[in-house]
Design an enzyme around this catalytic site. Structure first.
Site, short mmCIF file in Angstrom:
data_model
loop_
_atom_site.label_atom_id
_atom_site.label_comp_id
_atom_site.label_asym_id
_atom_site.label_seq_id
_atom_site.Cartn_x
_atom_site.Cartn_y
_atom_site.Cartn_z
N GLN A 76 -83.43 8.37 20.50
CA GLN A 76 -82.44 8.93 21.40
C GLN A 76 -81.02 8.43 21.12
OE1 GLN A 76 -82.68 11.39 23.37
NE2 GLN A 76 -80.63 11.25 24.24
N GLU A 77 -80.93 7.16 20.75
CA GLU A 77 -79.60 6.57 20.54
C GLU A 77 -78.91 7.08 19.27
OE1 GLU A 77 -77.71 4.73 22.30
OE2 GLU A 77 -78.98 3.98 23.91
N SER A 78 -79.64 7.12 18.16
CA SER A 78 -79.00 7.43 16.88
C SER A 78 -79.77 8.39 16.00
CB SER A 78 -78.81 6.12 16.09
OG SER A 78 -80.07 5.58 15.73
N TYR B 259 -81.12 10.79 29.80
CA TYR B 259 -81.45 9.79 28.79
C TYR B 259 -82.84 9.20 29.06
CZ TYR B 259 -81.03 5.42 26.08
OH TYR B 259 -81.25 4.37 25.23
#
Length: 219
Positions: free
Chosen positions: A121-123, A209
């Site tokens: 999810q972050e990168s 998120y």
């Protein structure tokens, strides 16, 4: 005699179909342990369908379409679950990232699937990623947070994953469950504390998120 011949033909057909299924599944899988587990589940489904007559063993209708409904034991239930597991499992596609995640998981006692879910999810597994607010690397560490965690190069795969996992572990210990820890990873621990753990009181961005990370994690 005719019955015996018919039975033999059916056995040969089933054997050939099983081998065809094997090739179809292997084409979409790697050699890691999780893919092997999924493959064994698929074989179990087909064998049970053949042995107990509960479900279909006929591949002729799905070879062109890829539709596996009704195939396997329980009319496709286990087979469909198996393919969902294989297709949706999070994979970095990078041995360096996989090793860093494995090492950090063992070091801090954090489920590697959760680490991978956060990274996804972050990168999206891009070690050179930089956000609009300056978060860096795989687990998108802010420079101040990275410094506190002893990370000197946030774009270094091993350092970033180690630092990010250490921070995630702190949040897990602080809040006691993955949902709140993931929310705090995105919004900050104070924001989660201020809502007394009420995720719905956080921003829509954080709620989205959490939904996505836990969706990856629970796949």
């Amino acid at each position: 005699m005719a019955v015996s011949d018919s039975s033999s033909v059916n056995s040969v057909q089933n054997y050939l179909q099983l081998n065809m299924m094997q090739q179809m599944l292997k084409a979409g899988m790697s050699d890691d342990d999780s893919s092997s587990q999924g493959f064994q589940m698929a074989l179990e489904s087909l064998l049970n369908a053949s042995a107990e007559g509960n479900g279909s063993f006929d591949l002729s209708s799905i070879l062109g379409s890829g539709d596996l409904s009704n195939l396997g034991y329980g009319k496709g239930l286990l087979m469909n679950n198996t393919l969902d597991y294989i297709q949706n499992e999070i994979k970095s596609g990078n041995t360096s990232i996989d090793k860093a995640v494995e090492d950090a998981s063992k070091k801090y006692g954090v489920d590697k699937k959760l680490i991978l879910a956060v990274i996804k999810q972050e990168s999206d597994f891009n070690p050179n990623s930089t956000s609009s607010v300056g978060a860096e690397g795989l687990m998108q560490l802010m420079p101040s947070t990275a410094s506190e965690l002893g990370v000197t190069n946030a774009y270094d795969v091993e350092q970033n994953v180690d630092g990010g996992t250490r921070y995630l572990k702190e949040l897990l210990d602080m809040f006691g469950n993955a949902k709140l820890a993931v929310a705090a990873y995105n919004a900050g621990p104070n924001a989660v504390k201020n809502t007394a753990g009420n995720i719905s009181a956080l921003s829509g961005e954080t709620q989205n998120y959490v939904t996505k990370v836990l969706g990856y994690y629970n796949t």
